[in-house]
Design a protein around this motif. Structure first.
Motif, PDB file in Angstrom:
ATOM      1  N   ASN A  93     -36.974  31.492  13.758  1.00  0.00           N
ATOM      2  CA  ASN A  93     -36.640  30.161  13.267  1.00  0.00           C
ATOM      3  C   ASN A  93     -37.004  29.090  14.292  1.00  0.00           C
ATOM      4  N   SER A  94     -38.165  29.272  14.885  1.00  0.00           N
ATOM      5  CA  SER A  94     -38.698  28.272  15.805  1.00  0.00           C
ATOM      6  C   SER A  94     -40.219  28.345  15.765  1.00  0.00           C
ATOM      7  N   TYR A  95     -40.840  27.233  16.136  1.00  0.00           N
ATOM      8  CA  TYR A  95     -42.303  27.210  16.163  1.00  0.00           C
ATOM      9  C   TYR A  95     -42.864  28.076  17.286  1.00  0.00           C
ATOM     10  N   THR A  96     -42.054  28.345  18.287  1.00  0.00           N
ATOM     11  CA  THR A  96     -42.541  29.125  19.430  1.00  0.00           C
ATOM     12  C   THR A  96     -43.020  30.502  19.007  1.00  0.00           C
ATOM     13  N   ASP A 153     -51.720  29.111   6.108  1.00  0.00           N
ATOM     14  CA  ASP A 153     -50.875  30.288   6.316  1.00  0.00           C
ATOM     15  C   ASP A 153     -49.545  30.128   5.592  1.00  0.00           C
ATOM     16  N   TYR A 154     -49.178  31.142   4.848  1.00  0.00           N
ATOM     17  CA  TYR A 154     -47.905  31.130   4.121  1.00  0.00           C
ATOM     18  C   TYR A 154     -46.933  32.182   4.646  1.00  0.00           C
ATOM     19  N   MET A 155     -47.434  33.401   4.875  1.00  0.00           N
ATOM     20  CA  MET A 155     -46.542  34.491   5.243  1.00  0.00           C
ATOM     21  C   MET A 155     -45.905  34.287   6.606  1.00  0.00           C
ATOM     22  N   GLY A 156     -46.667  33.779   7.574  1.00  0.00           N
ATOM     23  CA  GLY A 156     -46.097  33.579   8.902  1.00  0.00           C
ATOM     24  C   GLY A 156     -44.908  32.630   8.894  1.00  0.00           C
ATOM     25  N   PRO A 157     -45.078  31.398   8.411  1.00  0.00           N
ATOM     26  CA  PRO A 157     -43.909  30.507   8.322  1.00  0.00           C
ATOM     27  C   PRO A 157     -42.819  31.039   7.407  1.00  0.00           C
ATOM     28  N   TYR A 173     -40.804  33.589   9.645  1.00  0.00           N
ATOM     29  CA  TYR A 173     -40.161  33.162  10.887  1.00  0.00           C
ATOM     30  C   TYR A 173     -39.409  31.842  10.771  1.00  0.00           C
ATOM     31  N   LEU A 174     -39.650  31.047   9.739  1.00  0.00           N
ATOM     32  CA  LEU A 174     -39.011  29.744   9.630  1.00  0.00           C
ATOM     33  C   LEU A 174     -38.033  29.754   8.457  1.00  0.00           C
ATOM     34  N   THR A 175     -36.761  29.636   8.757  1.00  0.00           N
ATOM     35  CA  THR A 175     -35.738  29.610   7.714  1.00  0.00           C
ATOM     36  C   THR A 175     -35.134  28.224   7.519  1.00  0.00           C
TER      37      THR A 175
END
Length: 301
Positions: free
Chosen positions: A163-166, A234-238, A241-243
């Protein structure tokens, strides 16, 4: 003594010789016909490729009920231009675009930096096992992302980076394809240039930064454009990891128009049109370098 001279029949002065019959240039006619056929084929292919985009563009100004009509209604009865104004108030679409732009720019910069730097070592430096290491590194391209998706997530979770861009930046800052692309271009640069720079006392870092990089603008532009487009789409990556809604990219933001029982198809098309504009602008700005980089990459000598 007069001598009578009997003149023989004297032929009339000959005129210009008749011109030979002009035969049609069959080879030229065949070439013209072939070129016309090629242009027609290219036009048909271009229309086929652009047809989904045209349908998306038209659907963005329709009502929801008119998007998936059968047969397709290419010219809507009423144009709902208000879709392009209301989408900004329905969801924080501007924030989604900004998040996507931030991630795309940062990841593109890091991939270009790391890819060009690693490619210089594989192309212009000699060390034991160089070719074997490069082959093994490039072989990772053949490994599907689904095979190491779960281990990557576990690692990011243990590090507290979910849940971070890192997490997305660390996972995508390095790419084997970028190293391969830049190395193939570096091989086209004569080694004599690097050798002369070493004799002048320039370090390997200096050769890379002051000589090789300025000569590699087409390849750098090609890598930057491809990385930017892939990161933006990109769809799957965010999704993994991003909620937090505040961190969503534009691809995730389009999900906001999908309800439990129905989807606002017109708004999805409107958002899709808006999301294409940045990618189109980047491509138009860098297409000259992109075409040149693709054309010269891999051509040694």
């Amino acid at each position: 003594m007069n001598t009578t001279v009997l003149d023989k029949d004297v032929a009339a002065p000959a005129g210009p010789a008749p011109a030979a019959p002009v035969l049609p240039n069959r080879r030229g006619a065949t070439a013209v016909a072939g070129r016309i056929a090629l242009y027609v084929l290219l036009a048909v292919v271009a229309v086929a490729v652009l047809l989904p985009f045209i349908w998306m563009l038209i659907s963005s100004v329709k009502d929801d009920r008119d998007v998936f009509t059968v047969p397709i209604q290419w010219i809507p009865e009423t144009f709902r231009w208000s879709n392009f104004s209301s989408i900004w108030t329905r969801v924080p679409f501007a924030a989604y675009l900004g998040n996507s732009f931030f991630l795309s720019v940062v990841i593109t910069f890091l991939q270009v930096l790391t890819g060009s730097f690693a490619a210089y070592g594989f192309a212009k430096m000699r060390f034991p096992g160089r070719d074997l290491l490069f082959t093994g590194y490039i072989a990772t391209i053949a490994v599907p992302w689904q095979a190491y998706m779960v281990p990557q997530y576990v690692i990011m979770q243990k590090l507290g980076l979910v849940n971070s861009y890192t997490s997305l930046i660390l996972l995508q800052a390095f790419g084997a394809f970028g190293v391969f692309l830049m190395r193939q271009f570096y091989l086209t640069i004569p080694d004599e240039i690097s050798e002369a720079a070493r004799l002048d006392g320039l370090s390997e870092y200096g050769i890379w930064a002051r000589i090789v990089l300025p000569l590699s603008k087409p390849a750098l532009a090609s890598l930057a454009l491809l990385t930017f487009v892939n990161t933006w789409n990109d769809y799957m990556g965010p999704f993994i990891y991003l909620t937090d809604n505040r961190l969503w990219t534009v691809q995730l933001g389009l999900r906001a128009f999908i309800g439990q029982y129905d989807a606002e198809s017109a708004m999805i098309m409107t958002g899709s049109v808006l999301s294409v504009i940045p990618v189109l602008a980047v491509f138009l700005l860098g297409q000259r370098y992109f075409v040149r980089g693709i054309a010269t990459t891999g051509v040694k000598g």
